[in-house]
Design a protein around this motif. Structure first.
Motif, PDB file in Angstrom:
ATOM      1  N   THR A 175       0.820  -1.133  -0.018  1.00 18.73           N
ATOM      2  CA  THR A 175       0.046  -0.027  -0.068  1.00 18.73           C
ATOM      3  C   THR A 175       1.085   1.196  -0.044  1.00 18.73           C
ATOM      4  N   LEU A 177      -0.547   4.029   1.253  1.00 18.80           N
ATOM      5  CA  LEU A 177      -1.713   4.790   1.994  1.00 18.80           C
ATOM      6  C   LEU A 177      -0.972   4.993   3.417  1.00 18.80           C
ATOM      7  N   LYS A 179      -2.808   5.875   6.016  1.00 18.06           N
ATOM      8  CA  LYS A 179      -3.818   5.240   6.962  1.00 18.06           C
ATOM      9  C   LYS A 179      -4.317   4.026   6.607  1.00 18.06           C
ATOM     10  N   ASP A 180      -4.101   2.917   7.193  1.00 18.90           N
ATOM     11  CA  ASP A 180      -4.511   1.627   6.700  1.00 18.90           C
ATOM     12  C   ASP A 180      -4.693   0.648   7.737  1.00 18.90           C
ATOM     13  N   ASN A 181      -5.618   0.413   8.222  1.00 17.23           N
ATOM     14  CA  ASN A 181      -5.919  -0.423   9.407  1.00 17.23           C
ATOM     15  C   ASN A 181      -6.683  -1.772   9.152  1.00 17.23           C
ATOM     16  N   THR A 182      -6.212  -2.493   8.224  1.00 22.38           N
ATOM     17  CA  THR A 182      -6.962  -3.629   7.875  1.00 22.38           C
ATOM     18  C   THR A 182      -6.385  -4.584   8.633  1.00 22.38           C
ATOM     19  N   GLY A 183      -6.493  -4.889   9.826  1.00 15.72           N
ATOM     20  CA  GLY A 183      -6.026  -6.007  10.737  1.00 15.72           C
ATOM     21  C   GLY A 183      -4.802  -5.901  11.157  1.00 15.72           C
TER      22      GLY A 183
ATOM     23  N   THR B 141      -7.255   0.278  18.355  1.00 16.39           N
ATOM     24  CA  THR B 141      -7.826   0.648  16.876  1.00 16.39           C
ATOM     25  C   THR B 141      -6.852   1.431  16.287  1.00 16.39           C
ATOM     26  N   ASN B 142      -5.633   1.725  16.864  1.00 18.68           N
ATOM     27  CA  ASN B 142      -4.652   2.794  16.075  1.00 18.68           C
ATOM     28  C   ASN B 142      -5.404   3.889  15.594  1.00 18.68           C
ATOM     29  N   SER B 342      -9.504   5.115   3.230  1.00 18.49           N
ATOM     30  CA  SER B 342      -8.769   5.886   2.943  1.00 18.49           C
ATOM     31  C   SER B 342      -8.421   5.590   1.415  1.00 18.49           C
ATOM     32  N   LEU B 343      -7.760   6.728   0.756  1.00 22.49           N
ATOM     33  CA  LEU B 343      -7.422   6.974  -0.471  1.00 22.49           C
ATOM     34  C   LEU B 343      -6.251   7.715  -0.947  1.00 22.49           C
ATOM     35  N   ASN B 378      -8.205  10.277   4.326  1.00 26.12           N
ATOM     36  CA  ASN B 378      -9.272   9.555   5.073  1.00 26.12           C
ATOM     37  C   ASN B 378     -10.473  10.266   4.816  1.00 26.12           C
ATOM     38  N   GLY B 407      -7.169   2.299  -2.183  1.00 27.86           N
ATOM     39  CA  GLY B 407      -7.428   2.580  -1.007  1.00 27.86           C
ATOM     40  C   GLY B 407      -7.604   1.545  -0.089  1.00 27.86           C
ATOM     41  N   SER B 408      -8.138   1.909   1.197  1.00 28.67           N
ATOM     42  CA  SER B 408      -8.433   0.796   2.189  1.00 28.67           C
ATOM     43  C   SER B 408      -9.815   0.898   2.713  1.00 28.67           C
ATOM     44  N   PHE B 409     -10.279   0.048   3.239  1.00 27.89           N
ATOM     45  CA  PHE B 409     -11.821   0.115   3.791  1.00 27.89           C
ATOM     46  C   PHE B 409     -11.576   0.225   5.257  1.00 27.89           C
ATOM     47  N   SER B 410     -10.614   0.337   5.705  1.00 24.31           N
ATOM     48  CA  SER B 410     -10.407   0.485   7.159  1.00 24.31           C
ATOM     49  C   SER B 410      -9.185   1.643   7.491  1.00 24.31           C
ATOM     50  N   ALA B 411      -9.679   2.930   7.766  1.00 24.82           N
ATOM     51  CA  ALA B 411      -8.511   3.678   7.688  1.00 24.82           C
ATOM     52  C   ALA B 411      -8.092   3.854   9.456  1.00 24.82           C
ATOM     53  N   GLU B 412      -9.187   3.996  10.246  1.00 26.82           N
ATOM     54  CA  GLU B 412      -8.871   4.476  11.592  1.00 26.82           C
ATOM     55  C   GLU B 412      -9.828   3.854  12.683  1.00 26.82           C
ATOM     56  N   HIS B 413     -10.903   3.404  12.225  1.00 26.17           N
ATOM     57  CA  HIS B 413     -11.873   3.099  13.224  1.00 26.17           C
ATOM     58  C   HIS B 413     -11.738   1.729  13.559  1.00 26.17           C
ATOM     59  N   VAL B 415     -11.473  -2.861  12.722  1.00 24.25           N
ATOM     60  CA  VAL B 415     -12.470  -3.606  11.917  1.00 24.25           C
ATOM     61  C   VAL B 415     -13.398  -4.135  12.512  1.00 24.25           C
ATOM     62  N   MET B 423     -12.930  -7.739   5.126  1.00 26.12           N
ATOM     63  CA  MET B 423     -11.592  -8.282   5.517  1.00 26.12           C
ATOM     64  C   MET B 423     -11.402  -9.680   4.639  1.00 26.12           C
ATOM     65  N   LYS B 427      -8.865  -8.233   1.694  1.00 30.11           N
ATOM     66  CA  LYS B 427      -7.606  -8.311   2.187  1.00 30.11           C
ATOM     67  C   LYS B 427      -6.837  -9.333   1.390  1.00 30.11           C
TER      68      LYS B 427
END
Lengths: 457, 457
Positions: A175, A177, A179-183, B141-142, B342-343, B378, B407-413, B415, B423, B427
């Motif tokens: 990535t 990015l 910000k990427d918190n996928t796991g 949750t980072n 995020s993108l 984000n 991008g990512s489907f999980s930026a900061e909140h 999973v 995921m 993923k």
């Protein structure tokens, strides 16, 4: 049989054995010598994956190596397959607008510096071996160097990774990015793992705008108290613009005079000498005059004894060239104890005093020298013992005394083989147990650089 | 029997059951409701360790919770033991000189802000829920928030951790060092793992000097092209001093007028509105006049349509108060799809166009609104579907379209539960397999927040 299958995979020229492996059986420090089973030179991620598949099937240990500039036995490979990543040297993508570069594991650090400079960008990781160190190695050791005080270590500069796992599966974490918190954070787990959890084949690196102006000075100071107070003064006075704050003792210049007789130090060295660099990307900023202003009061107060501020790129390069010769000038004796401890900044002087006394107690004829990245508390404390027999107890004492004072026995060179004993004795036992569980889970046949980084239970 | 042993361990008052568990059975979003087996309120790391020992022996799943402000079902706990860390609210050590603070998992983010401000320092993590979010949750949750563009997310601000492992063993990683490479990066593995690999009980956080001066503006712009060009202009003109660059659409102000009728927006909103903040720690710097200079040309060119620069702390607070009400103003409908994608920055507008078209195709009566941390790419893309049946397909489409565009489907909140499907589908499969192997290795009885973060194979 295995080698035949590897030749089928990579081509005959890229499976080196016997005399063709010259240069792959020794560490720069001279501390480690080995005879690999073979040296493999894959050119693609697919080939690395094929190697791991074969190694996994046959239970053959592999040791990845890229630039081969490691200092702790991390790429020792007696009887093992070495995987040289040097042919994986493509820049896959350079995106100046996004400030990212995707590079393979065999790209040389200096090549990245040069490549991005044309776009006004900088990859801020820098250290003496930058002309030969490569992506795979500087990520696998989470290398630091001279600019960590401002930009962080290798981990902080890496956004994404491509990693070949023990069974040859390719894990794509490339990535770009922020910000990427996928796991789970698998990227940071692989960085610094010294090839024991997977083989890094490519990385997405984060770039920063290159400074538009810099000021670089070499300063002679009476002691560490003055050096720390000056660091705080310059950080406060520039809004944290210190790019490097490197400590060189007077002993370093003595050794330089001996081993590099053509070089002359432009100041009269004192006990604590600092190579200081500040930089700015703000248009119109004049860091040189700002630095001169900030140095004025301590110079008048006698807190700086001598100073030179580089007035040209050539002068700046000369100062940096001296600093970056440190490994060459200091790691050229045998026996040798080379270390990379880190400490809370305010404890550096007490630690050095304690440590020098302790080494003198262990080996009254030993000589010691410390060079370091003072800005982030990282010291390369080097000891020249009078006999090989002192190496192990001195190394152990250095680790112990660092940990006792809230420091670390491994700041930026990796653990490899030489710090396994310190890991076993001084690392939190629950952390060790956790590392072993992760290693067993991701490398069940123990073929990835076995016996490195994490000591056996 | 288990509850009796837990009462022996924690005291009767700190094992809540039945009606005493009010407030522990629901998420802020209203998406998740549950009935815990009991809510445990340990006050010390030892007590958490004791709970995990008992849970491990009996195979009872536990779910840690601190502030309880999560948005993805991460602390859903049907039939499970909830471990509330709220009583672990001590500041263990504050070291202004070293710019570190050691805090327990139950310390509120705002409390950290207030505590360090007196020493001229700042903990830069900030988001709307800062008055209730706690250390354990924002690390698990980072979390990101509004200042990531300059200071990074929670992970970048954490130096050390204390973690209780599945069997109750306490892992001590509470270093304050900036360089520490003693083995695998267990700290970053635990951060963002949502309590599935261990329970974070304390952390060593990194502080920065508080800005000595700030400038804050609310700007109305015709579109994203102008917003990105302005971001680059301000970053270049200030040497990267942008602390926040928050995107608010005109729709947001429409909703604000409806749900917060006492508030008035000080500008005439346009399609793209930006809350911009720059800051400095350089003595003598005047960010306000610098910002006004930088805004002048785009204002004249029509690239900024309306602007207000805060001229007092009260005005600044008012602007931030509006921004930080976003969750309250936008997540107050049912059904609701709330996201944190995020993108790459340059793909935000194309993604929004694509996404709006796709949602309209799925549910022609749906309404959409995006708010976001534009500076780090984000977006909180929120959809109000016309029927509950649309929630799942819309959520899936948002994840898919984010991944398709890099991008990512999980930026900061995190999973939690709500992104498990994404995921599993989007993923990298080797990364998923690796996560499962780590989870099984560190939590062999699967008692740590089971079923969250990593989807089952």
């Amino acid at each position: 049989m295995l080698l035949d299958r590897l030749r089928d995979l990579l081509g005959h020229d890229h499976v080196l054995t016997g005399a063709d492996m010259a240069g792959f059986g020794e560490e720069f420090t001279g501390h480690y010598h080995w005879q690999p089973l073979a040296v493999l030179r894959p050119a693609t991620t697919e080939e690395v994956s094929g190697i791991l598949r074969l190694a996994s099937e046959s239970g053959t240990p592999v040791v990845p190596v890229s630039g081969g500039t490691g200092l702790n036995g991390g790429h020792e490979a007696e009887g093992r397959l070495m995987i040289s990543l040097a042919r994986m040297n493509r820049i896959r993508d350079f995106n100046p607008a996004a400030r990212t570069i995707a590079v393979e594991a065999g790209v040389i650090l200096q090549t990245i510096h040069d490549h991005v400079a044309e776009a006004g960008l900088m990859f801020p990781l820098s250290f003496g071996a930058k002309g030969s160190a490569m992506v795979g190695g500087f990520l696998s050791t989470n290398a630091g160097g001279s600019n960590v005080v401002r930009y962080g270590n290798a981990r902080a500069l890496c956004l994404g990774l491509e990693v070949v796992m023990a069974d040859g599966a390719v894990m794509n974490l490339m990535t770009a990015l922020h910000k990427d918190n996928t796991g789970y954070d698998l990227r940071d787990l692989m960085i610094g793992a010294e090839g024991t959890l997977g083989v890094i084949t490519a990385a997405m690196l984060h770039l920063v705008p290159a400074p538009t102006a810099r000021a670089t000075a070499l300063l002679a100071l009476p002691g560490f108290a003055q050096a720390l107070s000056l660091l705080n003064r310059v950080q406060a006075g520039t809004g944290g613009a210190v790019e490097a704050y490197e400590y060189l003792p007077d002993l370093f210049f003595d050794r330089m005079a001996k081993y590099k007789p053509d070089w002359t130090c432009p100041i009269t060295p004192a006990p604590v000498n600092i190579l200081l660099e500040i930089a700015t990307t703000v248009p119109g900023d004049t860091p040189q005059s700002r630095l001169e202003d900030l140095l004025e009061a301590p110079l008048e107060a006698g807190d700086i004894l001598d100073a030179v501020v580089a007035s040209s790129d050539a002068q700046r390069n000369y100062l940096w060239h001296m600093r970056e010769s440190a490994a060459e000038v200091s790691l050229n004796e045998d026996p040798l104890v080379d270390t990379d401890v880190s400490l809370p900044l305010d404890l550096i002087e007490p630690w050095l005093n304690r440590m020098n006394a302790e080494v003198a107690r262990l080996d009254p004829k030993a000589r010691m020298m410390a060079i370091g990245h003072l800005g982030d508390g990282n010291l390369h404390y080097t000891v020249y013992p009078s006999d090989k027999g002192f190496v192990a107890p001195i190394r152990d004492a250095i680790s112990r005394e660092a940990v006792v004072m809230g420091g670390s026995f491994s700041a930026e060179h990796g653990v490899g083989l030489s710090k396994l004993g310190s890991m076993a004795k001084y690392k939190d036992p629950v952390a060790l147990r956790t590392m072993r569980a992760i290693k067993a889970a991701l490398d069940p046949k123990n073929i990835l650089n076995p016996g490195k980084t994490v000591p056996e239970a």
